[in-house]
Design a protein around this motif. Structure first.
Motif, PDB file in Angstrom:
ATOM      1  N   TYR A   1      36.680  36.395  32.788  1.00  0.00           N
ATOM      2  CA  TYR A   1      35.906  37.269  34.037  1.00  0.00           C
ATOM      3  C   TYR A   1      34.303  37.106  33.353  1.00  0.00           C
ATOM      4  O   TYR A   1      34.238  38.147  32.844  1.00  0.00           O
TER       5      TYR A   1
ATOM      6  N   ALA B   1      44.184  35.560  43.890  1.00  0.00           N
ATOM      7  CA  ALA B   1      44.937  36.790  43.198  1.00  0.00           C
ATOM      8  C   ALA B   1      44.504  36.857  41.920  1.00  0.00           C
ATOM      9  O   ALA B   1      44.361  37.809  41.479  1.00  0.00           O
ATOM     10  N   GLY B   2      44.408  35.616  41.048  1.00  0.00           N
ATOM     11  CA  GLY B   2      43.885  35.680  39.768  1.00  0.00           C
ATOM     12  C   GLY B   2      42.421  36.405  39.669  1.00  0.00           C
ATOM     13  O   GLY B   2      42.398  36.922  38.944  1.00  0.00           O
ATOM     14  N   ASP B   3      41.538  35.832  40.549  1.00  0.00           N
ATOM     15  CA  ASP B   3      40.321  36.643  40.714  1.00  0.00           C
ATOM     16  C   ASP B   3      40.058  37.977  40.794  1.00  0.00           C
ATOM     17  O   ASP B   3      39.550  38.707  40.451  1.00  0.00           O
ATOM     18  N   ARG B   4      41.012  38.249  41.644  1.00  0.00           N
ATOM     19  CA  ARG B   4      41.158  39.673  42.094  1.00  0.00           C
ATOM     20  C   ARG B   4      41.929  40.531  40.777  1.00  0.00           C
ATOM     21  O   ARG B   4      41.214  41.604  40.702  1.00  0.00           O
ATOM     22  N   ILE B   5      42.936  39.891  40.472  1.00  0.00           N
ATOM     23  CA  ILE B   5      43.450  40.557  39.043  1.00  0.00           C
ATOM     24  C   ILE B   5      42.149  40.499  37.870  1.00  0.00           C
ATOM     25  O   ILE B   5      41.998  41.577  37.410  1.00  0.00           O
ATOM     26  N   LEU B   6      41.397  39.694  37.717  1.00  0.00           N
ATOM     27  CA  LEU B   6      40.429  39.611  36.839  1.00  0.00           C
ATOM     28  C   LEU B   6      39.567  40.778  37.143  1.00  0.00           C
ATOM     29  O   LEU B   6      38.776  41.322  36.045  1.00  0.00           O
ATOM     30  N   ARG B   7      38.984  40.755  38.551  1.00  0.00           N
ATOM     31  CA  ARG B   7      38.069  41.948  38.919  1.00  0.00           C
ATOM     32  C   ARG B   7      38.500  43.326  38.588  1.00  0.00           C
ATOM     33  O   ARG B   7      37.763  44.155  38.101  1.00  0.00           O
ATOM     34  N   ILE B   8      39.869  43.564  38.736  1.00  0.00           N
ATOM     35  CA  ILE B   8      40.574  44.782  38.519  1.00  0.00           C
ATOM     36  C   ILE B   8      40.513  45.016  37.032  1.00  0.00           C
ATOM     37  O   ILE B   8      40.193  46.074  36.613  1.00  0.00           O
ATOM     38  N   LEU B   9      40.629  44.065  36.214  1.00  0.00           N
ATOM     39  CA  LEU B   9      40.775  44.199  34.844  1.00  0.00           C
ATOM     40  C   LEU B   9      39.345  44.389  34.381  1.00  0.00           C
ATOM     41  O   LEU B   9      38.956  45.196  33.524  1.00  0.00           O
TER      42      LEU B   9
END
Length: 183
Positions: A173, A18-26
């Protein structure tokens, strides 16, 4: 007992995903903000060029001048430089002294993290100072154009927010982090 440990392991893995997904979105948001900033820089550079060209032609061909051109060019340059600094942070194209990197090549990752932290701290300071400055100049107007000086000085907090966003993405990221670790 084993069920709890397994559950904890999966929840940790899920949190990391989930953290990686948030960082990709960011990072995607960061990418599009950077693209908009690049267009803003191009627009401001065009404004500066056209306005100064008009001023030169008016002064030397028609023996007159415009009273607003110098201010507009100056204020556009302030915005151009500050937004350009944010773009430079995103693209990692700021000037830096790489003596330590050349002496200790394996320390590149640590030095890049340190650089991002320094940019974050400096940008937070600029954000704080920028909002304080906005309060001071809120009633002032530019002498020739009558433009609110809040618009001019808003470049500080806007650039600081952009710098903070880019530094956070660079810090957490990093697509190139795997390559840096392998070197």
């Amino acid at each position: 007992m084993s069920f709890v440990i397994t559950l904890h392991f999966y929840s940790h893995k899920t949190l990391k995903e989930a953290g990686d997904r948030i960082l990709r979105i960011l990072d995607q948001i960061n990418f599009w903000i950077n693209k908009v900033c690049t267009y803003i820089i191009g627009f401001l550079l065009t404004v500066i060029t056209v306005v100064l060209f008009i001023q030169v032609v008016a002064r030397y061909v028609f023996s007159t001048g415009t009273f607003w051109s110098d201010e507009l060019a100056r204020y556009s340059m302030v915005w151009l430089v500050l937004v350009g600094a944010a773009v430079a942070v995103r693209e990692k194209s700021l000037m830096n002294v790489d003596v330590l990197e050349s002496l200790f090549p394996k320390s590149r990752v640590i030095l890049n993290i340190f650089q991002s932290i320094i940019i974050l701290v400096y940008s937070a300071f600029i954000l704080y100072i920028g909002f304080g400055t906005l309060e001071l100049v809120s009633a002032q107007r530019s002498p020739n154009m009558g433009l609110s000086m809040s618009f001019v000085y808003a470049a500080l907090p806007v650039a600081a927010v952009l710098l903070i966003l880019h530094a956070i993405v660079n810090l957490f990221y990093r697509k190139d982090r795997r390559e840096e670790v392998k070197e």
